[in-house]
Design a protein around this motif. Structure first.
Motif, short mmCIF file in Angstrom:
data_model
loop_
_atom_site.label_atom_id
_atom_site.label_comp_id
_atom_site.label_asym_id
_atom_site.label_seq_id
_atom_site.Cartn_x
_atom_site.Cartn_y
_atom_site.Cartn_z
N HIS A 160 -58.96 18.67 29.13
CA HIS A 160 -58.03 17.58 28.79
C HIS A 160 -57.17 17.15 29.98
O HIS A 160 -56.77 17.95 30.81
CB HIS A 160 -57.09 18.04 27.66
CG HIS A 160 -55.92 17.14 27.49
ND1 HIS A 160 -55.97 16.00 26.72
CD2 HIS A 160 -54.67 17.17 28.04
CE1 HIS A 160 -54.81 15.38 26.78
NE2 HIS A 160 -53.99 16.07 27.58
N CYS A 162 -53.87 13.95 30.19
CA CYS A 162 -53.25 12.79 29.56
C CYS A 162 -53.55 11.51 30.36
O CYS A 162 -53.28 10.41 29.89
CB CYS A 162 -51.74 12.97 29.43
SG CYS A 162 -51.29 14.46 28.53
N ARG A 205 -47.01 14.50 23.17
CA ARG A 205 -48.30 14.98 23.69
C ARG A 205 -48.27 16.50 23.83
O ARG A 205 -49.19 17.21 23.41
CB ARG A 205 -48.62 14.35 25.06
CG ARG A 205 -48.68 12.84 25.07
CD ARG A 205 -49.38 12.33 26.33
NE ARG A 205 -48.87 12.83 27.58
CZ ARG A 205 -47.91 12.25 28.31
NH1 ARG A 205 -47.36 11.12 27.89
NH2 ARG A 205 -47.51 12.77 29.45
N CYS A 217 -50.04 21.14 28.76
CA CYS A 217 -50.73 20.29 29.74
C CYS A 217 -49.90 20.21 31.02
O CYS A 217 -48.68 20.04 30.97
CB CYS A 217 -50.97 18.90 29.16
SG CYS A 217 -51.89 17.83 30.28
N CYS A 219 -50.94 18.10 33.62
CA CYS A 219 -51.47 16.96 34.37
C CYS A 219 -50.31 16.24 35.07
O CYS A 219 -49.14 16.47 34.72
CB CYS A 219 -52.23 16.02 33.44
SG CYS A 219 -51.16 15.02 32.40
N CYS A 222 -47.61 15.00 32.87
CA CYS A 222 -46.79 15.99 32.16
C CYS A 222 -45.93 16.83 33.09
O CYS A 222 -44.91 17.37 32.67
CB CYS A 222 -47.71 16.91 31.35
SG CYS A 222 -48.45 16.10 29.93
ZN LIG Z 1 -50.70 15.90 30.30
#
Ligand SMILES: [Zn+2]
Length: 356
Positions: A160, A162, A205, A217, A219, A222
């Motif tokens: 995953h 975002c 999220r 997360c 990413c 995030c």
């Molecule tokens: Zn993320």
């Protein structure tokens, strides 16, 4: 009763359907194709990586479903169908990541079925393992009249983000999972997709990912220390604000409410809001898949304006927006939908607005 509740909980979670590709501690499969390979992703178990440079809008994978199920299917019946699959397919499915360890169920199953033999108890354990795997990995696929949860042996390995670099797109009726690059991807980069609504605020999220899949997360969207995080947050906030302001004139489907009842000045204000949404969505590759709805909505407004005043520039604007809609449909929704709008485009080009 605790046992029964456990079964019911498993049923409900598997019915919620979702997808996940975290695979810590699993067999390190060496599945590969011309453009991707599956290998260890630091901190995430296995992941999918580009083996060569991939241009934007190129297909990364076309993965046939290994197993399909649907809401309400009985656990035992589902498992009965599973054991009829070829041995290799079953083995590969059982290597996909689990949300919960099968070992957690072992003492419960063995205590609950003291008189069953080992083979029967192991079968029961496998039923739970399969449920976990479906709950954790399955993609929800919309068919004409129902939703199914499907396992794809390569697709389920995609981790995953975002701000993913691939999107799931139309499969032209093949049943395959088709993943397409939404930006240029360099050889060696990890392929990522989004398991959740990527345009939601960071807090939502994070809550959804940790609640459903048990990870935080990290990413760039995030990670609050990443320079990308703040501008992206502001972009999503601006999009949400425009969306909230649009509920008085747009329906849930993004279409203009009560077309034909708006003044030209009101329609111009709606045009401005669509223009701003387009600007924001095209700022980042991970948001471009949402542009089709916006182009289509803006097209309808341009047509409504043309009908009011018959100003040639409004028709020209409508044609431009319909062309952008068709381009987005060709990338994400397939030829069939794009073709129907192409026919409309041909009519409008001749000044025939009878179909809109
Ligand atoms: Zn993320």
């Amino acid at each position: 009763m605790a046992w029964l509740r456990r079964i019911l909980k498993l049923q409900s979670t598997s019915q919620a359907l979702g997808r996940f590709a975290r695979s810590a501690g699993q067999h390190l499969g060496k599945k590969s194709s011309s453009v991707f390979e599956i290998r260890t992703s630091p901190g995430k178990g296995l992941g999918v990586f580009a083996t060569k440079d991939i241009p934007r809008n190129a297909d990364i994978m076309r993965d046939p479903p290994a197993f399909q199920t649907w809401n309400g299917e009985d656990l035992v019946e589902r498992h009965r169908r599973f054991i009829m699959l070829p041995l290799k397919t079953r083995q590969n499915i059982l290597k996909l990541s689990e949300g919960k360890s099968v070992l957690d169920y072992r003492p419960i199953v063995y205590a609950r079925y003291p008189r069953n033999n080992k083979y029967e108890r192991e079968s029961i354990l496998e039923i739970f393992k399969l449920e976990d795997i479906i709950d954790t990995n399955a993609f929800t696929i919309a068919h004409c009249n129902r939703l199914t949860a499907e396992l794809f042996l390569n697709g389920c390995r995609i981790n995953h983000s975002c701000i993913p670099n691939v999107d799931q797109v139309d499969n032209e009726g093949t049943g395959d999972l088709v993943m397409r690059a939404n930006r240029d991807i360099n050889a060696g980069e990890e392929i990522t997709t989004s398991y959740i609504m990527r345009a939601a605020p960071r807090e939502i999220r994070q809550r959804e990912l940790s609640g459903r899949w048990g990870f935080a997360c990290q990413c760039p969207a995030c990670d609050l220390g990443h320079p990308f995080s703040r501008p992206h947050k502001q972009r999503l906030k601006a999009l949400l604000r425009i969306y909230m302001n649009s509920v008085c004139y747009l329906g849930d489907d993004g279409r203009l409410k009560r077309p034909g009842t708006w003044s030209y000045a009101a329609l111009e204000r709606v045009t401005d809001s669509f223009r701003r949404r387009t600007e924001l969505l095209t700022q980042h590759h991970s948001l471009r898949s949402f542009t089709r709805e916006v182009y289509l909505g803006a097209f309808e407004v341009a047509i409504a304006k043309y009908k009011l005043r018959r100003v040639r520039s409004d028709l020209k604007e409508a044609l431009k927006l319909l062309q952008l809609t068709i381009q987005a449909e060709r990338i994400y929704f397939g030829e069939a939908i794009a073709r129907s709008h192409e026919e409309l485009y041909a009519k409008l080009e001749k000044g025939d607005i009878s179909g809109v």
